[in-house]
Design a protein around this motif. Sequence first.
Motif, PDB file in Angstrom:
ATOM      1  N   ALA A 147       0.813  -1.220   0.000  1.00 50.67           N
ATOM      2  CA  ALA A 147       0.000   0.000   0.000  1.00 50.67           C
ATOM      3  C   ALA A 147       0.845   1.267   0.000  1.00 50.67           C
ATOM      4  N   GLY A 148       2.158   1.129   0.257  1.00 47.78           N
ATOM      5  CA  GLY A 148       3.027   2.298   0.289  1.00 47.78           C
ATOM      6  C   GLY A 148       2.813   3.163   1.518  1.00 47.78           C
ATOM      7  N   VAL A 149       2.489   2.513   2.644  1.00 47.77           N
ATOM      8  CA  VAL A 149       2.273   3.243   3.893  1.00 47.77           C
ATOM      9  C   VAL A 149       3.099   2.586   5.001  1.00 47.77           C
ATOM     10  N   SER A 150       3.030   3.143   6.191  1.00 53.09           N
ATOM     11  CA  SER A 150       3.776   2.585   7.319  1.00 53.09           C
ATOM     12  C   SER A 150       3.012   1.431   7.967  1.00 53.09           C
ATOM     13  N   LYS A 151       3.740   0.635   8.775  1.00 52.08           N
ATOM     14  CA  LYS A 151       3.094  -0.455   9.508  1.00 52.08           C
ATOM     15  C   LYS A 151       2.045   0.079  10.476  1.00 52.08           C
ATOM     16  N   SER A 152       2.345   1.227  11.108  1.00 55.86           N
ATOM     17  CA  SER A 152       1.400   1.780  12.077  1.00 55.86           C
ATOM     18  C   SER A 152       0.099   2.193  11.406  1.00 55.86           C
ATOM     19  N   THR A 153       0.185   2.666  10.143  1.00 55.72           N
ATOM     20  CA  THR A 153      -1.036   3.033   9.421  1.00 55.72           C
ATOM     21  C   THR A 153      -1.879   1.799   9.136  1.00 55.72           C
ATOM     22  N   VAL A 154      -1.226   0.710   8.732  1.00 54.78           N
ATOM     23  CA  VAL A 154      -1.952  -0.541   8.499  1.00 54.78           C
ATOM     24  C   VAL A 154      -2.624  -1.000   9.789  1.00 54.78           C
ATOM     25  N   SER A 155      -1.900  -0.891  10.904  1.00 58.95           N
ATOM     26  CA  SER A 155      -2.458  -1.301  12.192  1.00 58.95           C
ATOM     27  C   SER A 155      -3.675  -0.465  12.556  1.00 58.95           C
ATOM     28  N   ARG A 156      -3.610   0.842  12.272  1.00 56.89           N
ATOM     29  CA  ARG A 156      -4.756   1.713  12.571  1.00 56.89           C
ATOM     30  C   ARG A 156      -5.977   1.312  11.756  1.00 56.89           C
ATOM     31  N   VAL A 157      -5.756   0.987  10.500  1.00 54.19           N
ATOM     32  CA  VAL A 157      -6.874   0.585   9.642  1.00 54.19           C
ATOM     33  C   VAL A 157      -7.483  -0.719  10.147  1.00 54.19           C
ATOM     34  N   ILE A 158      -6.643  -1.693  10.460  1.00 55.02           N
ATOM     35  CA  ILE A 158      -7.128  -2.998  10.917  1.00 55.02           C
ATOM     36  C   ILE A 158      -7.925  -2.870  12.208  1.00 55.02           C
ATOM     37  N   ASN A 159      -7.460  -1.982  13.116  1.00 54.72           N
ATOM     38  CA  ASN A 159      -8.093  -1.848  14.427  1.00 54.72           C
ATOM     39  C   ASN A 159      -9.091  -0.696  14.506  1.00 54.72           C
ATOM     40  N   SER A 160      -9.407  -0.101  13.318  1.00 56.59           N
ATOM     41  CA  SER A 160     -10.407   0.976  13.235  1.00 56.59           C
ATOM     42  C   SER A 160     -10.072   2.146  14.149  1.00 56.59           C
ATOM     43  N   VAL A 161      -8.793   2.499  14.207  1.00 52.96           N
ATOM     44  CA  VAL A 161      -8.355   3.633  15.016  1.00 52.96           C
ATOM     45  C   VAL A 161      -8.544   4.920  14.213  1.00 52.96           C
ATOM     46  N   PRO A 162      -9.136   5.965  14.808  1.00 50.24           N
ATOM     47  CA  PRO A 162      -9.333   7.228  14.084  1.00 50.24           C
ATOM     48  C   PRO A 162      -8.006   7.846  13.661  1.00 50.24           C
ATOM     49  N   GLY A 163      -8.076   8.776  12.692  1.00 42.73           N
ATOM     50  CA  GLY A 163      -6.883   9.495  12.267  1.00 42.73           C
ATOM     51  C   GLY A 163      -6.358   9.072  10.908  1.00 42.73           C
ATOM     52  N   VAL A 164      -7.066   8.186  10.216  1.00 43.62           N
ATOM     53  CA  VAL A 164      -6.664   7.740   8.877  1.00 43.62           C
ATOM     54  C   VAL A 164      -7.709   8.240   7.879  1.00 43.62           C
ATOM     55  N   THR A 165      -7.261   8.911   6.827  1.00 47.14           N
ATOM     56  CA  THR A 165      -8.211   9.431   5.836  1.00 47.14           C
ATOM     57  C   THR A 165      -8.884   8.280   5.096  1.00 47.14           C
ATOM     58  N   GLU A 166     -10.038   8.583   4.517  1.00 45.65           N
ATOM     59  CA  GLU A 166     -10.797   7.542   3.832  1.00 45.65           C
ATOM     60  C   GLU A 166     -10.020   6.983   2.644  1.00 45.65           C
ATOM     61  N   GLY A 167      -9.282   7.854   1.934  1.00 44.67           N
ATOM     62  CA  GLY A 167      -8.504   7.393   0.789  1.00 44.67           C
ATOM     63  C   GLY A 167      -7.410   6.420   1.191  1.00 44.67           C
ATOM     64  N   VAL A 168      -6.685   6.752   2.274  1.00 42.07           N
ATOM     65  CA  VAL A 168      -5.616   5.873   2.757  1.00 42.07           C
ATOM     66  C   VAL A 168      -6.208   4.564   3.272  1.00 42.07           C
ATOM     67  N   ARG A 169      -7.309   4.661   3.999  1.00 46.31           N
ATOM     68  CA  ARG A 169      -7.942   3.452   4.531  1.00 46.31           C
ATOM     69  C   ARG A 169      -8.327   2.502   3.399  1.00 46.31           C
ATOM     70  N   GLN A 170      -8.932   3.050   2.328  1.00 44.76           N
ATOM     71  CA  GLN A 170      -9.347   2.208   1.213  1.00 44.76           C
ATOM     72  C   GLN A 170      -8.142   1.610   0.502  1.00 44.76           C
ATOM     73  N   ASN A 171      -7.062   2.382   0.408  1.00 40.55           N
ATOM     74  CA  ASN A 171      -5.830   1.895  -0.220  1.00 40.55           C
ATOM     75  C   ASN A 171      -5.281   0.688   0.531  1.00 40.55           C
ATOM     76  N   VAL A 172      -5.305   0.761   1.868  1.00 41.34           N
ATOM     77  CA  VAL A 172      -4.818  -0.352   2.692  1.00 41.34           C
ATOM     78  C   VAL A 172      -5.728  -1.569   2.531  1.00 41.34           C
ATOM     79  N   LEU A 173      -7.038  -1.350   2.539  1.00 43.69           N
ATOM     80  CA  LEU A 173      -7.974  -2.466   2.378  1.00 43.69           C
ATOM     81  C   LEU A 173      -7.803  -3.137   1.014  1.00 43.69           C
ATOM     82  N   ASP A 174      -7.563  -2.335  -0.025  1.00 39.62           N
ATOM     83  CA  ASP A 174      -7.334  -2.902  -1.361  1.00 39.62           C
ATOM     84  C   ASP A 174      -6.065  -3.742  -1.384  1.00 39.62           C
TER      85      ASP A 174
END
Length: 343
Positions: free
Chosen positions: A10-37
């Motif tokens: 996804a071209g992001v950090s491990k912490s960003t992936v962790s935030r997406v997986i655990n539904s932690v606020p602070g991640v934009t919708e575009g980045v979240r969708q990129n990680v899910l894809d």
Amino acid sequence: MSIIDVAKEAGVSKSTVSRVINSVPGVTEGVRQNVLDAMERLGYQPSVRRPGPKPISRKGIRTGNVMMLVMGFEPHEIYRMPVFPSLLHGVEIALRETGLNLVLAGYDPNQPLPAGLASDQVDGILLMGQVTSLSQAIRNKLANIPSVGLMRGYDDVINVCDRVIYNNKSVGPMAANHLLELGHKRTAFLNFDTFHSAFARRQIDFKETMESAGGSVIDLQTKEPQNHAADPLGNLRPHIEQLKSMPEDQRPTAICCASDAVLPDLYMVMMELGIKPMVDMSIISCDNEKQIISRLNPKPATIDIRTEMIGRQAVRQLTWRFANQDEPSRITILIEPVLVKPE
């Protein structure tokens, strides 16, 4: 496959992936969708985890329950114990950090064991209160379940129970040295529960420290604490009247109280007799009972026996004992008190 692979994809950090997986606020919708894809492309499925904090180790943990067993008190009496609120707060914080549950129970040696303890539905015991008449049933449980004694010495169970206690031998000297630093050498020590071993120790140590520095101590006490409980103001007033009637060059300039519990009555009697607390006479007490100190104006100095820290440390010691039940030696952790000066 791990979140490192997802992060690279996804071209992001491990912490960003962790935030997406655990539904932690602070991640934009575009980045979240990129990680899910990226997770979908890689076929990555995060492991299912129970929400909330986890114990550092599950070794020795079967039920996830810890019983705080208060000896010699009925359940409705527990919350009226002076040191209990801050002690319980420390226990609860530490248990939340480790993902364990608290079961609170009072116990009378003449009554059956609490249900959770009798049915082996607890992994460990935090023991406090009066243990001079422990039943054989309780002793058997302490010998077979990890347990930690809080606050008191528990010398009669030292061979089966770890202990987390405050250093009561430091309390009296600390109070005396504080008054000496303020220039007080004529003092009084107020103790209306001479049967309380911790209070008696504080009185002895305070007097020894003060007298070794050339000071003097007048003992204000009764040998019948139940009489003080029945009429605290009437029991206290003659002692303060005695101090007020003394010649000014002999009168104590400071009072040390064995416990904060007597402070509201002391303040009331002093003001009735025209003595301004902390102005005409300095005061230091012991225990740092915040629910008492906060109601006083001006506030006295007090010795904090750090009950919240004792609660936290007791849970840490208990979780260590879960994983080290075969360790034969019993451990005593001594918490040092600290001086709390008036604000």
